[in-house]
Design a protein around this motif. Sequence first.
Motif, PDB file in Angstrom:
ATOM      1  N   LEU A 204       0.833  -1.201   0.000  1.00 17.68           N
ATOM      2  CA  LEU A 204       0.000   0.000   0.000  1.00 17.68           C
ATOM      3  C   LEU A 204       0.869   1.253   0.000  1.00 17.68           C
ATOM      4  O   LEU A 204       0.635   2.192  -0.776  1.00 17.68           O
ATOM      5  CB  LEU A 204      -0.920   0.007   1.229  1.00 17.68           C
ATOM      6  CG  LEU A 204      -1.671   1.310   1.505  1.00 17.68           C
ATOM      7  CD1 LEU A 204      -2.612   1.635   0.354  1.00 17.68           C
ATOM      8  CD2 LEU A 204      -2.439   1.226   2.817  1.00 17.68           C
ATOM      9  N   LEU A 207       2.549   1.809  -3.349  1.00 19.44           N
ATOM     10  CA  LEU A 207       1.586   2.284  -4.344  1.00 19.44           C
ATOM     11  C   LEU A 207       1.350   3.786  -4.189  1.00 19.44           C
ATOM     12  O   LEU A 207       1.254   4.524  -5.181  1.00 19.44           O
ATOM     13  CB  LEU A 207       0.269   1.519  -4.214  1.00 19.44           C
ATOM     14  CG  LEU A 207       0.258   0.069  -4.711  1.00 19.44           C
ATOM     15  CD1 LEU A 207      -1.027  -0.629  -4.282  1.00 19.44           C
ATOM     16  CD2 LEU A 207       0.400   0.011  -6.230  1.00 19.44           C
ATOM     17  N   ILE A 208       1.251   4.248  -2.947  1.00 24.70           N
ATOM     18  CA  ILE A 208       1.044   5.677  -2.706  1.00 24.70           C
ATOM     19  C   ILE A 208       2.301   6.467  -3.061  1.00 24.70           C
ATOM     20  O   ILE A 208       2.227   7.551  -3.658  1.00 24.70           O
ATOM     21  CB  ILE A 208       0.629   5.909  -1.249  1.00 24.70           C
ATOM     22  CG1 ILE A 208      -0.743   5.272  -0.993  1.00 24.70           C
ATOM     23  CG2 ILE A 208       0.593   7.396  -0.908  1.00 24.70           C
ATOM     24  CD1 ILE A 208      -1.187   5.313   0.437  1.00 24.70           C
ATOM     25  N   GLN A 233      -0.040   7.806   5.800  1.00 26.97           N
ATOM     26  CA  GLN A 233       0.235   6.386   5.575  1.00 26.97           C
ATOM     27  C   GLN A 233       1.583   5.978   6.156  1.00 26.97           C
ATOM     28  O   GLN A 233       1.742   4.856   6.636  1.00 26.97           O
ATOM     29  CB  GLN A 233       0.176   6.071   4.078  1.00 26.97           C
ATOM     30  CG  GLN A 233      -1.207   6.165   3.476  1.00 26.97           C
ATOM     31  CD  GLN A 233      -2.142   5.084   4.005  1.00 26.97           C
ATOM     32  OE1 GLN A 233      -1.723   4.156   4.700  1.00 26.97           O
ATOM     33  NE2 GLN A 233      -3.420   5.196   3.688  1.00 26.97           N
ATOM     34  N   ALA A 275      -5.437   2.429  -1.533  1.00 29.45           N
ATOM     35  CA  ALA A 275      -4.606   3.381  -2.272  1.00 29.45           C
ATOM     36  C   ALA A 275      -5.429   4.321  -3.137  1.00 29.45           C
ATOM     37  O   ALA A 275      -4.880   5.226  -3.774  1.00 29.45           O
ATOM     38  CB  ALA A 275      -3.602   2.630  -3.145  1.00 29.45           C
TER      39      ALA A 275
END
Length: 439
Positions: A204, A207-208, A233, A275
């Motif tokens: 995650l 991906l961000i 995050q 995401a």
Amino acid sequence: MGEPGKEFGGTPGNIGLMIFSHVLPFYFCLSLKYSSGGIYWPSSFADFFIDFKNCCTPTITAFLVYIGFFLIQLFFAAFLPGLKVKGLPVPTENNFQYSYNCNALYSWYLSLILAAVVHITGIFPLTYLANNFGSILCCSVIFSDILSVIIHFYALKTNQTCRMSNEFIYDFFMGVWLNPSIWIANRRVDLKMFAEVRLSWLLLFFLIMSAAVKQYELYGYISLPMIFLLTAQFLYVNAIMKGEECIVTTWDIFYEKWGWMLIYWNLAGVPFVYAFHAYYILENSKENQQNSSVPFILLLFIILFGAYYIWDSAQSQKNRFRAKQRGIYVARNTFPQLPYGTLDNPKYLKTQAGDSLLIDGWWKYARKIHYTADICMAFCWAVSCYQTPGILPYFYPVFFTSMILHRYQRDMERCQQKYGNDWKIYCKKVPYAFIPGLI
């Protein structure tokens, strides 16, 4: 020994949730690709399949990237040094206590360093994830479904099952194997904990990060909302990594079996659905776009930091209290160590079941105050997309809240059954569940 009751609506509910869980991430992906994160509504089935093919077709490269990430994290889990922690006695396995090598924090920092190196050197640009979001998503879905089938039938074949309902779909959904593990050079890796702690949250975050890097490459800036999400995050993932040893004694590890539900959501659902906000911001970015209202973003940061502080310190209080009760507490200097994270001589309720229920610190105000903070952070993620108003960014906090409420109900039923009258006494001492003075 059979399941005491059917969760999630039994077999019909399980089928519905499996279908919904497969549709959801792909719908979000198509929404981002063709509607900038708005409602996606193809004019025909033919258009839908064309869009799906163009956006979500798995490729060999995407599969190798996903499997490569899986194997690297598996290698780190097996060989990096870490804190050795004993799990709770497992009643279905003659009260055997598994050992866990809690090295997620080292994996986390080493992964960040490797990601920076391969991106800067051009070996693997981080933007690959953003550019191939749909393909990697499809690979993750296929892999998680196949792994679920393998785990299920291997457990049946080797007779490593517990609490069976003897309904195939229900058992497949909830799982039949409590402590699945793999041995690598005589080192045990607990697959359930590995997937929950490493794969879901690390992927995650990457991906961000990929969305942020792509925004910078396209427009020459990283917007304040994107910086907010990166910060939020990072705090969340870092907290999970630095407190891995606390997860060993949680409900997920001690009681939940590793079936399709946990496998799919850890390997595919969590990273690609959660995401969405970063990619919503990316898809609605514009060249020379002015940054959003600084006062509003500052307000979001204040709310985020406040909720994070309660969430982190509350869980720290509870887990350190439990560790001290069992004589296994080990002080760690992981970052960040927040004030009020450890209680000295806290008040607690001793139960007939032998456990102690904390009624001090944050836990004297509400039984699930950390859930409230978690929900607050989830809404902050959604609100960070306010520059381009839409409905879909709010799906996650609504979905998460409903999941938390369902989990709360399951936990209340389990505790009532386990503690009996002591639970009633506890609820009188701590009458509120989520918000002191309200609910």
